[in-house]
Design a protein around this motif. Structure first.
Motif, PDB file in Angstrom:
ATOM      1  N   THR A 161       0.884  -1.454   0.111  1.00 15.42           N
ATOM      2  CA  THR A 161      -0.016  -0.065  -0.093  1.00 15.42           C
ATOM      3  C   THR A 161       0.895   1.357   0.002  1.00 15.42           C
ATOM      4  O   THR A 161       0.825   2.122  -0.762  1.00 15.42           O
ATOM      5  CB  THR A 161      -0.991   0.079   1.305  1.00 15.42           C
ATOM      6  N   ARG A 182       0.669  -3.026  -7.552  1.00 18.90           N
ATOM      7  CA  ARG A 182      -0.738  -3.252  -7.919  1.00 18.90           C
ATOM      8  C   ARG A 182      -0.294  -4.605  -8.907  1.00 18.90           C
ATOM      9  O   ARG A 182       0.639  -4.763  -9.520  1.00 18.90           O
ATOM     10  CB  ARG A 182      -0.915  -2.371  -9.373  1.00 18.90           C
ATOM     11  N   TYR A 183      -0.997  -5.442  -8.324  1.00 14.52           N
ATOM     12  CA  TYR A 183      -1.042  -6.720  -8.925  1.00 14.52           C
ATOM     13  C   TYR A 183      -1.413  -6.799 -10.406  1.00 14.52           C
ATOM     14  O   TYR A 183      -2.432  -6.071 -10.827  1.00 14.52           O
ATOM     15  CB  TYR A 183      -1.817  -7.911  -8.260  1.00 14.52           C
TER      16      TYR A 183
END
Length: 103
Positions: free
Chosen positions: A30, A35-36
């Protein structure tokens, strides 16, 4: 500016402990804007040896990707992962140049 990526190839050796790694990496991911892009989906390995799980995580820059991995927030999650899985992790700068068929 080119983005940065973690590319991970993982064999989980202790599924219950690995769940703690997933929960533990949230603070670092975070903070560094992770970001996956790929997260353990179906795959085919037409060449070479493959591990059971593959993950690609995108960051705004290569520097952010490095900073996340080296951060104190990720250190405790990393210790958990190392006790629950075998992995190869690459941190790589994305490509921001011409694409096939483009001048």
């Amino acid at each position: 500016m080119a983005k940065g990526y973690w590319i991970a190839h993982v064999d989980v050796t202790d599924a219950d402990t690995y769940k703690n790694y997933i929960a533990g990496n949230v603070a670092a991911f975070t903070k560094y804007g992770a970001r996956y892009v790929v997260r353990a989906g179906r795959f085919e390995s037409p060449e070479g040896r493959a591990r059971a799980r593959h993950v690609v995580i995108e960051f705004a820059s290569y520097e952010q990707a490095i900073a996340c991995y080296r951060s104190p927030e990720y250190a405790s999650a990393l210790a958990i992962r190392k006790s629950a899985a075998e992995a190869e992790i690459l941190i790589i700068e994305g490509y921001d140049g011409p694409q096939p068929g483009q001048s």
